[in-house]
Motif scaffolding. Structure first.
Motif, PDB file in Angstrom:
ATOM      1  N   THR A 173       0.984  -1.062  -0.014  1.00 26.74           N
ATOM      2  CA  THR A 173       0.017  -0.003  -0.031  1.00 26.74           C
ATOM      3  C   THR A 173       0.814   1.139  -0.141  1.00 26.74           C
ATOM      4  N   THR A 177       0.941   3.913  -3.040  1.00 31.09           N
ATOM      5  CA  THR A 177       0.657   5.336  -2.872  1.00 31.09           C
ATOM      6  C   THR A 177       1.977   6.248  -3.215  1.00 31.09           C
ATOM      7  N   GLY A 180       2.026   6.830  -6.743  1.00 28.35           N
ATOM      8  CA  GLY A 180       0.842   7.543  -7.305  1.00 28.35           C
ATOM      9  C   GLY A 180      -0.174   6.795  -7.844  1.00 28.35           C
ATOM     10  N   ASP A 182      -3.586   4.744  -7.920  1.00 32.03           N
ATOM     11  CA  ASP A 182      -4.942   4.893  -7.327  1.00 32.03           C
ATOM     12  C   ASP A 182      -5.472   3.481  -6.549  1.00 32.03           C
ATOM     13  N   THR A 184      -8.047   2.844  -5.171  1.00 29.55           N
ATOM     14  CA  THR A 184      -9.509   2.612  -5.020  1.00 29.55           C
ATOM     15  C   THR A 184     -10.241   1.675  -6.118  1.00 29.55           C
ATOM     16  N   ASN A 185      -9.698   1.604  -7.341  1.00 29.66           N
ATOM     17  CA  ASN A 185     -10.234   0.500  -8.196  1.00 29.66           C
ATOM     18  C   ASN A 185      -9.882  -0.835  -7.569  1.00 29.66           C
TER      19      ASN A 185
END
Length: 397
Positions: A173, A177, A180, A182, A184-185
């Motif tokens: 994670t 991050t 960059g 994402d 969410t998906n």
């Protein structure tokens, strides 16, 4: 544009600096003086091969010495460093001998990256290394707990997997991050996959959750004698999904963990002792108190029976032909073999003591007596019954 030009100038400056550092003036002059003849180049190459062989031999001999003194990990690290230094120096010397150092220069130019990307790469490597060290530390801690019997084998295996997955997920994670990406998906896709798996593999998930319940509650361990429903035997292995039991007729039964948690479970090894009950009948004319004392004395002298608690004998019930006594004795470290041996010893001791004291063990008896009048079935015996009545009327004349 100005920033991009500045970046290009920095890169060119870096490449020229690298090229200069690869072949400084002293090395260039030494190369021009000694490595111009083909025979000298061949001799230098042979010496490099010998140098590589000696370096590998030295690394292999140094490894056990360092391991005995500083441990396995430091020995592996030192061995890798020595081999790497030998290989890198040999490759660099080979390029100087054969005048091909430009290959190294072009390789370094291709590897040149932006400062920000290089920083990201270094941070990513640092996070991965930190996660690796954290996994090793946690696994060692689990091993130490297992050595102190604080964790069972099953608990250690589950703890390994849970800790490793948690550390890898946290490190992944942070890395995603950092670059960059994402998440969410990714989380949405993982949630959808989890829902599909939950619908299609309900029983497997139930067994897995039951495995975690067994992990924390610890109702039994490997080697215990348990009974689950109609299955009785020794626990040989406990996984995240099943419990393996070896029955006393040498059958290996895999019981799903959800069935173990949902059923009545009996652990015969939990209290380190087990009571066995043996019933025996005595005649109604016998002295019950005397018979009880005889049984107590006979069983109390057995080596297979514990003296604490002492054996007990109670009058249990009135039987059809005897008063039933129940002898209660305890065995330690219960196993099926000890239970059967102790039960056999108790029965033999009671039988020998009653025989010695003249106390009989009644058994059901059935007495058959002929009736005075025979029954008539479908005309059979009618003449015999009629003649018997005539004999009674005439007085037998």
């Amino acid at each position: 544009m100005r920033a991009s030009r500045t970046r290009i100038v920095d890169v060119d400056h870096f490449c020229s600096a690298v090229a200069t550092s690869l072949r400084p003036d002293p090395i260039r002059r030494f190369q021009e003086t000694h490595f111009t003849a083909f025979e000298i180049q061949l001799l230098a190459t042979a010496l490099l091969v010998v140098f590589v062989g000696l370096g590998l031999v030295a690394a292999s001999r140094m490894r056990p010495l360092v391991r005995r003194r500083y441990g396995r990990q430091l020995a592996e690290i030192s061995s890798v460093l020595v081999v790497g230094a030998v290989v890198v120096s040999s490759v660099y010397a080979f390029t100087l001998v054969w005048w091909v150092s430009g290959i190294l220069e072009s390789t370094l130019e291709m590897m040149t990256v932006d400062r920000m990307i290089a920083t990201y790469q270094l941070v990513t490597v640092a996070i991965a290394l930190t996660a690796y060290l954290a996994i090793r530390f946690v696994n060692r801690s689990i091993d130490k707990l297992a050595q102190t019997k604080a964790l069972t084998k099953h608990q250690s295996e589950v703890a390994y997997h849970v800790a490793d997955i948690g550390i890898v997920a946290a490190a992944g994670t942070v890395i995603f991050t950092l670059w960059g990406i994402d998440l969410t998906n990714i989380f949405i896709g993982a949630g959808a996959i989890t829902a599909v798996v939950a619908l299609t593999a309900r029983e497997t998930l139930a067994a897995m959750l039951a495995g975690f319940i067994l992990l924390f509650t610890r109702p039994f361990t490997v080697g215990d004698w348990i009974r689950v429903n109609e299955t009785s035997g020794i626990v040989t292995d406990v996984t995240l999904f099943t419990t393996q039991i070896q029955t006393f007729d040498d059958k290996h039964v895999l019981v799903p963990n959800d069935e173990v948690t949902d059923s009545q479970l009996t652990n015969y090894s939990k209290n380190d002792q087990l009571r066995i009950d043996v019933e025996v009948g005595v005649d109604y004319d016998a002295d019950i108190e005397h018979a009880r004392s005889i049984v107590t004395d006979a069983v109390g002298d057995l080596e297979s029976v514990k003296n604490n608690p002492n054996p007990q004998v109670i009058a249990k019930r009135f039987g059809d032909s005897a008063i039933v006594l129940e002898c209660r004795a305890w065995i330690g470290d219960p196993t099926m073999r000890r239970r059967l041996d102790a039960r056999t010893d108790v029965i033999e001791a009671i039988d020998a003591a009653f025989d010695r004291e003249g106390i009989s063990i009644p058994f059901p008896q059935r007495v058959h007596a002929a009736r005075a009048e025979a029954l008539q079935v479908d005309g059979i015996g009618a003449d015999r019954g009629r003649s018997s009545l005539e004999d009674r009327a005439t007085g037998g004349d």
